[in-house]
Enzyme design. Sequence first.
Site, PDB file in Angstrom:
ATOM      1  N   LYS A 124      45.310  38.786  38.542  1.00 18.69           N
ATOM      2  CA  LYS A 124      46.629  38.179  38.771  1.00 18.69           C
ATOM      3  C   LYS A 124      47.635  39.126  39.407  1.00 18.69           C
ATOM      4  CE  LYS A 124      46.473  34.961  34.924  1.00 18.69           C
ATOM      5  NZ  LYS A 124      46.890  34.826  33.529  1.00 18.69           N
ATOM      6  N   GLY A 132      47.158  49.031  31.379  1.00 20.17           N
ATOM      7  CA  GLY A 132      48.581  48.706  31.309  1.00 20.17           C
ATOM      8  C   GLY A 132      49.441  49.954  31.205  1.00 20.17           C
ATOM      9  N   GLY A 156      41.154  48.779  32.445  1.00 21.41           N
ATOM     10  CA  GLY A 156      39.995  48.583  31.574  1.00 21.41           C
ATOM     11  C   GLY A 156      38.814  47.994  32.323  1.00 21.41           C
ATOM     12  N   ARG A 179      35.837  54.027  25.616  1.00 23.42           N
ATOM     13  CA  ARG A 179      37.050  54.443  24.901  1.00 23.42           C
ATOM     14  C   ARG A 179      36.722  55.218  23.628  1.00 23.42           C
ATOM     15  NH1 ARG A 179      40.895  49.174  26.096  1.00 23.42           N
ATOM     16  NH2 ARG A 179      42.007  50.165  27.829  1.00 23.42           N
TER      17      ARG A 179
HETATM   18  P1  ADP Z   1      41.914  45.900  35.230  1.00 27.16           P
HETATM   19  O1  ADP Z   1      41.529  45.609  33.788  1.00 27.16           O
HETATM   20  O2  ADP Z   1      40.992  46.910  35.860  1.00 27.16           O
HETATM   21  O3  ADP Z   1      43.360  46.223  35.376  1.00 27.16           O
HETATM   22  P2  ADP Z   1      42.324  43.110  35.771  1.00 27.16           P
HETATM   23  O4  ADP Z   1      42.297  42.820  34.317  1.00 27.16           O
HETATM   24  O5  ADP Z   1      43.605  42.980  36.494  1.00 27.16           O
HETATM   25  O6  ADP Z   1      41.682  44.553  36.059  1.00 27.16           O
HETATM   26  O7  ADP Z   1      41.327  42.111  36.526  1.00 27.16           O
HETATM   27  C1  ADP Z   1      39.960  42.056  36.228  1.00 27.16           C
HETATM   28  C2  ADP Z   1      39.417  40.683  36.448  1.00 27.16           C
HETATM   29  O8  ADP Z   1      39.708  40.191  37.740  1.00 27.16           O
HETATM   30  C3  ADP Z   1      37.902  40.681  36.328  1.00 27.16           C
HETATM   31  O9  ADP Z   1      37.525  39.964  35.171  1.00 27.16           O
HETATM   32  C4  ADP Z   1      37.440  39.991  37.613  1.00 27.16           C
HETATM   33  O10 ADP Z   1      36.412  39.050  37.404  1.00 27.16           O
HETATM   34  C5  ADP Z   1      38.706  39.291  38.083  1.00 27.16           C
HETATM   35  N1  ADP Z   1      38.651  39.019  39.524  1.00 27.16           N
HETATM   36  C6  ADP Z   1      38.539  39.899  40.516  1.00 27.16           C
HETATM   37  N2  ADP Z   1      38.461  39.269  41.715  1.00 27.16           N
HETATM   38  C7  ADP Z   1      38.536  37.951  41.464  1.00 27.16           C
HETATM   39  C8  ADP Z   1      38.508  36.773  42.291  1.00 27.16           C
HETATM   40  N3  ADP Z   1      38.381  36.871  43.617  1.00 27.16           N
HETATM   41  N4  ADP Z   1      38.612  35.589  41.679  1.00 27.16           N
HETATM   42  C9  ADP Z   1      38.736  35.508  40.341  1.00 27.16           C
HETATM   43  N5  ADP Z   1      38.787  36.561  39.511  1.00 27.16           N
HETATM   44  C10 ADP Z   1      38.675  37.782  40.063  1.00 27.16           C
HETATM   45 MG    MG Z   2      41.809  43.856  32.553  1.00 27.51          MG
END
Ligand code: ADP
Ligand code: MG
Length: 397
Positions: A199, A376, A352, A34
């Site tokens: 989530k 987001g 992120g 960033r």
């Molecule tokens: P982004 O920041 O790219 O939008 P998120 O914040 O939604 O992504 O999710 C990222 C997190 O999801 C990571 O820390 C990763 O470890 C977790 N994650 C991915 N797959 C799983 C899983 N099967 N079980 C638990 N956590 C998971």
């Molecule tokens: Mg994230």
Amino acid sequence: MRTIDDLDVKGRRVLVRADLNVPLDGETITDDGRIRASVPTIQTLAGRGAKVVVCAHLGRPKGKAEPKYSLRPVAARLGELLGQDVAFATDVVGDSAQATVAGLQDGQVALLENLRYEPGEESKDDQERGEFAARLAALAELYVGDGFGAVHRKHASVYDVPRLLPHAAGGLVVGEVEVLRRLTEHPERPYVVVLGGAKVSDKLGVIASLLTKVDRLLVGGGMAYTFLKAQGHEVGQSLLQEDQLDQVRGFLDQAAERGVELVLPVDVLAATEFGKDAPHDVVEASAIPADRQGLDIGPKTRELFAAKLADARTVFWNGPMGVFEFDAFAGGTRAVAEALIASDAFTVVGGGDSAAAVRRLGLPEDGFSHISTGGGASLEYLEGKTLPGLAALEDAE
Ligand code: ADP
Ligand code: MG
């Protein structure tokens, strides 16, 4: 939207809202993506003789000074990347900020301390936010909004300050909006979206909206287990949001009605616990043992997802396919990233953690058409929401 080319900045104090919210391990920046993305706008303004006053947030200090969220290490890194000193103010709008700004010569750059040390920055109270915005605006004569990762926030530095100063969008924001527009207006088809991450609840809005726009939706990561459960499979100890099951069943129905191909994992790496060395096996997604948790998509799913991406013309990817922070469970994320790199489609990575995963896995960033700095913000844009920071920049003055 006016751009920085429309502003006469020479000899003037320009407040730049940047997104410098980088991950820190103590005072060590673990991913400076960033900061690097913020350099071009700051460099251009300084090169045109502006006195550049950069403001940004880091983490969630909740309205008071907390040393672990100080931007001081970021000032040092920004200085290295710019190849010039960055003066650091130890407060946001106080004595240090005022003295630091007053000491700037044309072409010099200062960074203010973490905006979120001030309760006014994130306040829901318009007056409290407005008062802080006025103090921030008083430091400068012009405003440039370039913190794309924060444009979905109705915060003082994002939403209120541009109403108080002549303003323009920085190059980063202009570039991000162009890409997102290309995804929302007439995307070339097949348009495939890959969603993962922890989530489902974080991404409900965007899923609902994407189901009306995409040809295929591939779901991996932690959120896939709520989909698998909604289809009637047991998911053991895997991440599950019971309270979202009804909503997710609705998505499955909606996809079927609309002819959107919704693709879920067919196999997973099922681990005995959540940990970097957790013992694990490949199991069918329909046969996850009760005492196991899925921490990554399995090899058949990696191939399936790659095949579903092969003929895509447009791809948006948000959210890792597994717990990529642990090497043993990074393979699914790597496979999806490699499928995007191999593809001729217009490929966009948002989020992120997804962007951090690309860099952590040592994959070439230029293998993608665009890596967004805002998770987001890009999701809310795709969802069709009005982003406060963009709306403020679009206003004439
Ligand atoms: P982004 O920041 O790219 O939008 P998120 O914040 O939604 O992504 O999710 C990222 C997190 O999801 C990571 O820390 C990763 O470890 C977790 N994650 C991915 N797959 C799983 C899983 N099967 N079980 C638990 N956590 C998971
Ligand atoms: Mg994230």
